[in-house]
Design a protein around this motif. Structure first.
Motif, PDB file in Angstrom:
ATOM      1  N   ALA A 198      -3.504   2.027   1.699  1.00 51.86           N
ATOM      2  CA  ALA A 198      -3.358   2.973   0.527  1.00 51.86           C
ATOM      3  C   ALA A 198      -4.381   4.248   0.729  1.00 51.86           C
ATOM      4  O   ALA A 198      -4.076   5.339   1.074  1.00 51.86           O
ATOM      5  N   SER A 201      -7.939  -1.081  -4.316  1.00 49.85           N
ATOM      6  CA  SER A 201      -7.193   0.201  -3.846  1.00 49.85           C
ATOM      7  C   SER A 201      -7.651   1.561  -4.310  1.00 49.85           C
ATOM      8  O   SER A 201      -8.025   2.542  -3.903  1.00 49.85           O
ATOM      9  N   ALA A 223      -5.619  -2.077  -0.013  1.00 58.16           N
ATOM     10  CA  ALA A 223      -6.574  -0.941   0.121  1.00 58.16           C
ATOM     11  C   ALA A 223      -6.877   0.049   1.059  1.00 58.16           C
ATOM     12  O   ALA A 223      -6.873   1.235   1.185  1.00 58.16           O
ATOM     13  N   GLY A 239       0.821  -1.250   0.015  1.00 61.42           N
ATOM     14  CA  GLY A 239      -0.019  -0.037   0.160  1.00 61.42           C
ATOM     15  C   GLY A 239       0.742   1.205  -0.006  1.00 61.42           C
ATOM     16  O   GLY A 239       0.595   2.189  -0.488  1.00 61.42           O
ATOM     17  N   ASN A 296     -13.590   4.485   4.381  1.00 62.48           N
ATOM     18  CA  ASN A 296     -12.672   3.789   3.379  1.00 62.48           C
ATOM     19  C   ASN A 296     -13.309   2.336   3.581  1.00 62.48           C
ATOM     20  O   ASN A 296     -13.366   1.677   4.770  1.00 62.48           O
TER      21      ASN A 296
END
Length: 668
Positions: free
Chosen positions: A470, A419, A467, A133, A432
């Motif tokens: 990041a 991501s 994901a 990430g 997120n």
């Protein structure tokens, strides 16, 4: 003109000041380690961790005030970036979900025995997912921060806080609308002109502050809130009933798990989450634990003890929670996915031209010089190395029978694709959706490697890690962009923070495993059951009696709710924050009522404080107090961990008539 001169003067001054310094990294690591311990403890208890970027910047500023030479704003950003990279590793590396899920495997049911990683194996696993990430962040930064100029509300709020604390002009948070592609007949209309109709975007986290007040009173409030929270945590260790108050009577506490945990850390989390999120969580608590749990018990669908995850009411409502999370996360991702599909198809349409795109790129070009950016060669080399080494390490830790190398490689590729979607969603909504992305990866691997529960969990964890990491790091890069910090300095901070956190998180998790049963009464690790339950469902296709019908109904309700919330949020409507969050609602199902009630108290405190005491958002004392509450319990949990390791037990079980207290001999 005076404002413009001041802004230009400060910008040039900031660029000339040091950024990546030893002291910034040191304090970032120290703060990050405290957050790491806190997040590991809270994550194992409730499945919920805090990124704490604003809190990291605030604590860094308070530390800076007592240094002989105060740190510059960019150094504070390096402190914050390093701290976040260090503090979020418990979730990124799966210590609060993936690894506990593997310990729940049953050889008779799952075809493989429980997997408990040694310290060295856990180090190898962490190294396999810790850097992917980080190397994804620079190219994603160029796309979503420079070209698309997404908001990233938490990152923007942190930039506003840093600007106010250092008496700088407010950062330019104006967001231009993406022009995209246009038809030939529209090329000359407004070509190359900025979209002046787009209003400045402000974060939902209002953080303007009085610098003098923070510098004068910040330490006092941080210390007393830290001390009170730590003292309560220590007293709860020796007298467990302190955190297990049978507020509704011993019968409801013992038989239905309705008791109250007055943890100031939970209260602090509620303050940080905000009132709307805690309302969603407590609505889920009421529906799950006051309605569906008794219903499943009395109807005979969940005949076991209420707290049993296999045949009790808690295990039964888990499936409904899983359906809600999947529906909410996937629906919220649809607009982002559709935008990418639309962008991909536009070049094939008649009348397509990329002239307007060229104008957009000229207008949204990079503001940093090459020596402050992360070189492209570093990114490519880092991605290749992190993927290849990650695949090798996963194979060494789990073996080919656990997951085949090609499946791990696909996990990294899928993680990279997810991501992009997750970061876009985070930039627009401040959420997120890693839980939904993790479920997408599990669905994918159930198809390509069916019947292998271990592979399903591990590959899903690999994809989710990229994901999640990041996304968190992108918030920091947004802060740096608004405050003119060097992306390269932040990149170094992210690498160092992630590297140190591997050792810190693994060691802490190993110590917790030696001192406590995980999952167990003190640390139930609820998200572990989510991972394992979905993997079993995808393999067997079997659900507890009548849970499927309720899953469908609640999934449909929250699919509609998520669509409405996404629609209103994208249009900046005030109603968006009051539409219940599906993920928060589902967390109310996963955790016992004791976790949700305390967070509601924090949410109410935040609401009342903002409404009556800080109407203009000009006072951040509540953020300081919340930070002290959260960190106080997290740090003292290290002390209680050491006490438990050396055999120091509870002093008295007085007042505990339900046998549910953490540390109670009856539940150990």
């Amino acid at each position: 003109m005076d404002f413009a001169r001041k802004w230009l003067r400060n910008s040039r001054l900031l660029e000339a000041q040091p950024e990546f310094t030893v002291r910034a990294v040191f304090w970032g690591l120290l703060i990050g380690c405290l957050i790491c311990f806190t997040n590991l403890s809270l994550g194992l208890q409730s499945g919920w961790i805090s990124m704490m970027s604003i809190q990291s910047a605030l604590i860094g500023f308070l530390i800076s005030r007592i240094l002989p030479t105060p740190m510059t704003p960019q150094e504070i950003i390096v402190v914050q970036t390093t701290a976040v990279a260090t503090g979020t590793m418990p979730l990124a590396a799966g210590f609060v979900g993936i690894l506990p899920a593997l310990t729940l495997l049953d050889e008779e049911r799952d075809g493989t025995p429980a997997i408990r990683l040694s310290w060295l194996a856990a180090i190898g696993w962490s190294c396999s997912v810790a850097f992917f990430g980080v190397f994804l962040s620079p190219p994603l930064r160029k796309q979503v921060i420079i070209e698309e100029q997404l908001t990233f509300p938490s990152g923007t709020a942190t930039a506003q806080l840093i600007s106010v604390l250092h008496d700088l002009p407010p950062p330019d948070t104006t967001v231009r609308r993406r022009q995209g592609y246009r038809h030939l007949e529209d090329q000359e209309e407004d070509a190359g002109m900025p979209d002046e109709s787009a209003p400045p975007v402000t974060s939902s986290h209002e953080v303007p502050a009085d610098q003098a007040v923070v510098a004068r009173e910040g330490w006092n409030e941080l210390i007393w809130s830290f001390g009170v929270s730590g003292a309560m945590t220590l007293s709860a260790y020796f007298f467990p009933v302190v955190f297990s108050i049978p507020l509704f009577g011993n019968y409801l506490a013992k038989e239905w798990l309705w008791f109250f945990t007055p943890s100031l850390s939970y209260v602090g989390q509620g303050i940080i989450m905000g009132f709307p999120t805690t309302i969603s969580m407590n609505l889920g608590m009421v529906v799950g634990w006051a309605i569906l749990s008794p219903l499943s018990k009395f109807m005979g669908w969940a005949p076991g003890p209420v707290g049993d995850m296999s045949n009790g009411a808690r295990g039964w409502i888990l499936w409904i929670s899983l359906g809600i999370m999947c529906a909410d996360s996937l629906v919220s991702l649809l607009p982002v996915a559709l935008e990418y599909i639309e962008d991909a198809l536009r070049p094939w349409r008649r009348g397509y031209s990329n002239i307007s795109e060229d104008h957009t790129r000229i207008r949204n070009e990079e503001t940093e010089t090459e020596d402050r950016l992360v070189p492209h060669s570093w990114v490519v080399s880092g991605l290749v190395l992190s993927i290849s080494m990650g695949t090798l390490l996963v194979w060494m830790v789990f073996g080919a029978e656990g997951i085949r190398p090609w499946a791990t490689l696909l996990g990294f590729i899928l993680g990279g694709l997810l991501s992009v979607i997750g970061v876009r969603a985070l930039g627009e909504t401040d959420l997120n959706p890693v839980s939904g992305l993790g479920k997408v990866s599990q669905l994918f691997f159930a198809w390509i490697q069916p019947g292998n529960i271990v592979a399903n969990i591990i590959a899903g964890g690999v994809a989710e890690a990229g994901a999640q990491q990041a996304g968190d790091l992108m918030q920091d890069l947004k802060t740096g962009h608004l405050c003119h910090a060097s992306p390269r300095a932040q990149f170094f901070g992210q690498l160092i923070g992630s590297s140190i956190s591997i050792l810190v998180t693994t060691t802490a998790f190993t110590l917790y495993n030696r001192a406590y049963v995980i999952p167990g009464p003190s640390f139930p690790a609820p998200t572990a059951y989510v991972w394992l339950s979905l993997a079993r469902l995808l393999r067997d296709g079997q659900l507890p009696e009548n849970s499927g019908s309720f899953m469908i109904v609640f999934s449909a309700i929250f699919a509609v709710s998520s669509a409405l919330k996404t629609y209103t949020a994208r249009r900046g409507h005030w109603l968006a924050k009051w539409i219940p969050s599906g993920v928060a609602f589902a967390i109310g199902f996963l955790n016992t009522p004791s976790f949700s009630i305390a967070r509601l108290l924090g949410g109410i405190m935040e609401f009342l404080f903002r409404r009556y005491f800080a109407k203009d958002g000009g006072d951040i004392r509540l953020i300081i107090v919340a930070s002290g509450f959260v960190l106080g319990e997290g740090v003292v949990s290290i002390v209680t961990l050491v006490l438990r390791t050396f055999g120091v037990g509870v002093a008295s079980c007085i007042g505990c008539g339900h046998g549910l207290c953490a540390g109670c001999p009856a539940v150990l």
